[in-house]
Design an enzyme around this catalytic site. Sequence first.
Site, PDB file in Angstrom:
ATOM      1  N   GLU B 243       1.060  -1.253  -0.160  1.00  0.00           N
ATOM      2  CA  GLU B 243      -0.083  -0.202  -0.074  1.00  0.00           C
ATOM      3  C   GLU B 243       0.936   1.161  -0.033  1.00  0.00           C
ATOM      4  O   GLU B 243       1.632   1.364   0.803  1.00  0.00           O
ATOM      5  CB  GLU B 243      -0.997  -0.285   1.277  1.00  0.00           C
ATOM      6  N   CYS B 280      -2.290   7.858   4.845  1.00  0.00           N
ATOM      7  CA  CYS B 280      -2.191   7.465   3.560  1.00  0.00           C
ATOM      8  C   CYS B 280      -3.513   8.087   2.640  1.00  0.00           C
ATOM      9  O   CYS B 280      -3.745   8.224   1.659  1.00  0.00           O
ATOM     10  CB  CYS B 280      -2.508   5.965   3.449  1.00  0.00           C
TER      11      CYS B 280
END
Lengths: 505, 505
Positions: B243, B280
């Site tokens: 990720e 994120c």
Amino acid sequence: MSDSQTIAATSVIAGADSEQPDVAAATAAAVEAFAAYRATSPAERGAFLEAVADEIEADKDAIIVEAVRESGLPEGRITGEVGRTTGQLRMFAGVVRSGDHLGVRIDPALPDRAPLPRADIRQRMVPLGPVAVFGASNFPLAFSTAGGDTASALAAGCPVVVKGHPAHPVTGTLVARAITRAVQASGLPAGVFSFVLGGIETGQELVVDPRITAVGFTGSRGGGLALVRAAAGREVPIPVYAEMSSINPVVVLPGALDGDVDALATAYVGSLTLGAGQFCTNPGLLFLPSGEQGDAFLRAAGRAVTDAAGQPMLTPGIAEAYASGTASLRGTEGIRVVGEGSAAGDHAPAPVVYEAPAELLALDDNTVTDEVFGASGVVVRYDDVADLLPRLEQLEGQLTATVHADPASSADAAAAAALLPVLELRAGRILFNGWPTGVEVGHAMVHGGPYPATSDSRTTSVGSLAIERFQRPVAYQDVPAALQPEAVRDDNPWGLRRRIDGDLE
Amino acid sequence: MSDSQTIAATSVIAGADSEQPDVAAATAAAVEAFAAYRATSPAERGAFLEAVADEIEADKDAIIVEAVRESGLPEGRITGEVGRTTGQLRMFAGVVRSGDHLGVRIDPALPDRAPLPRADIRQRMVPLGPVAVFGASNFPLAFSTAGGDTASALAAGCPVVVKGHPAHPVTGTLVARAITRAVQASGLPAGVFSFVLGGIETGQELVVDPRITAVGFTGSRGGGLALVRAAAGREVPIPVYAEMSSINPVVVLPGALDGDVDALATAYVGSLTLGAGQFCTNPGLLFLPSGEQGDAFLRAAGRAVTDAAGQPMLTPGIAEAYASGTASLRGTEGIRVVGEGSAAGDHAPAPVVYEAPAELLALDDNTVTDEVFGASGVVVRYDDVADLLPRLEQLEGQLTATVHADPASSADAAAAAALLPVLELRAGRILFNGWPTGVEVGHAMVHGGPYPATSDSRTTSVGSLAIERFQRPVAYQDVPAALQPEAVRDDNPWGLRRRIDGDLE
């Protein structure tokens, strides 16, 4: 299967050249078709899959004639493959109608939760995008133009670009025309399905095309790894589902030899020689107990294979690769021929069973463990069941692993219980008292397995689970009811079984 | 998130060095532990996950002190993260107990089927094997030693080797000790969990170790791609779940500006500056209508960010990368500063909001679309909703995409309906009238998305679906009842919900 040869495209059906787009045109059309195709309802998409099956059936006679001519496979086998192909499409239509592949999950809002409220979150699977499918040489229908990869990608909502296998261009073109009629009759954009023919360069061009979002392939290890490598050079990585090579080990436990050894050996040779041995699940390696009963099995297998005649192989290249693979086995010290059948012409070589010493299974020796695509089997003897585990642990990943055991023998049961966890780590499907050739298209089937059986063990290329390969999840957080996709709406217009707060409705 | 700097391991807790194995020892222990761990029943594995949560809670005070010290994050945030970490473990324990992750499918034998009988075929998911997990810099608990990747891999039945993030070695070591106590108390082999510390070389060594079967990573695009590349060089390919980076576009539709523009702008800056912007899911790019109402939003956002103070960033390297990224924006012609807060020391730089011309979103220009990890936001104006679609279609893959709209406005509803299919292809999660920071750990959550948000869009790294990343299917054909795994037995000893002939029980 193994087919590392380049096969020159032979005669192509009249007019087919002009109807085939090039790769760039096909992928562009697929992109253009994606929005409309993925928006189809379960009922619409299911009806389309059934229309594809209907159109193939409408052309069944012509397809069978061409497939028999191009593949050399017998008519009965090809007829069965047509039924398998249409049956698979209809089964996937049923899954699509149920909507189970959408995997809907709903976690309702918890506005009063402390310390923080929970938003309304809903999840469904969406299709990845245009998928490239490579036709296989050994299944001109069931693993080719309208085969498992195409059916599962279409079921997932992905447009498909098929690169037909050059060994059966006419069959592929006829099936492509049938699919195209179904696309038109269903009012879908033409780019939902395209068919291209060509060699290795065409395949590479397809895999590196930035508009392609996933690849399905059934073929040789060399061919599959070349596609994996090509895909690895892309800027944006994509899943590559390459089903490659497997020698499908069979373990005969001592108790299995207490029964009818002749029948067991004949069944083994029957599986080994079926379809000229040209199956991904062909039993290429068999572990047999030492001793008199094992000797009897081996003599019976030798007799059975000696009585077997060669059958035409799919292409001259495949027959040459078989000749080269069997010559390598025959020329290896310690390997002996147990029995050899008769050739039936240039490209219908003799089936053969070898016995090889267990030492050849050493990790650094591929003589026995490299797949020889065709009716070539190797038998390795073992003294003690305890010796089997390390040998099996050394094997590469496999599509299948088979155990023959006497269900009434406690010794066999104990041995099988010890083998099972090892086989689970090596193979995608474990069979007892059967033979690995013949892959049922069902919900529970796994045709897959650890590398190099496939390039991605997390899935299957046969059975309804295959649809999930071409999807990814999307979550919708606090999306207003009127804008939610049907699959996740409160009124559940498609009547799906959904997971609410983790529990199935 | 972005953290491409090498961070030298700082002070390590006394005695921790000697308790840490090297990579080879850790992976060897993981292999040794695999058979026993994957054989645990749902009840045993669920209890183990809960024991991990209990042990972390037992050491909660010490862990919080060290995590605050090492990360610079406030105590409230770290306390929340501990709760999130233990809550996640307990939630996954519930999924494991239900056995839903085993995905059992049974196609019973049809001995009388013509032309061929159907064998009995049963499918379950099995764990892949030892998993390498990389701790993240920005979540010292929830995405680190006992974070989402570890919890999901353990839930799947995979031993885990964690490479702790060098920015919080003591926190990692304390959590590792808690997990180790749970392993011991549960009577499991020590290799079920190992913790190693080290730099980039250690990480690479872990990823290429042939005993590792999957990788979970949360971090920068550079770091993630380096691991993907290292894994691509393996002889046997494995899944890498990295990720990486996302700028999480937010689209403000005109109707959303009919309400309280000040509150909306303040909420935007709140999400942008939360945790020094080190998420994120930080909203790095916002599309705002041209015109007076948009101007008012921008003025309000400028005031809000001017009032905001910098917060300490996780490491000096991250603060330097933020300085460099914001300098690049500031130095680009056409970009102007809408508002800038105040720095609060060397490594607590000022948050800032920029306005950039839409031309900078062109495909070949990354100035605006490259993630700047931290509290840096870019606003791009648009004249017409129709202009939005091509701009969104040009964006790279994202973790999230957000729409702000007036639910009562039919113009907004029409615009949102047109945006949704485009956003679905770009992001793993779509939000309405909220902000992307704050990722709920639920069953329906997707924290994932198309490349480069992640290296594998087919899954999520948050929520219970994450467990499925570390499994693969195995089919059992005609395996005698006594030898079948519990999950697929007719007597269903674990009380699982199973799919029989395609239909859920």
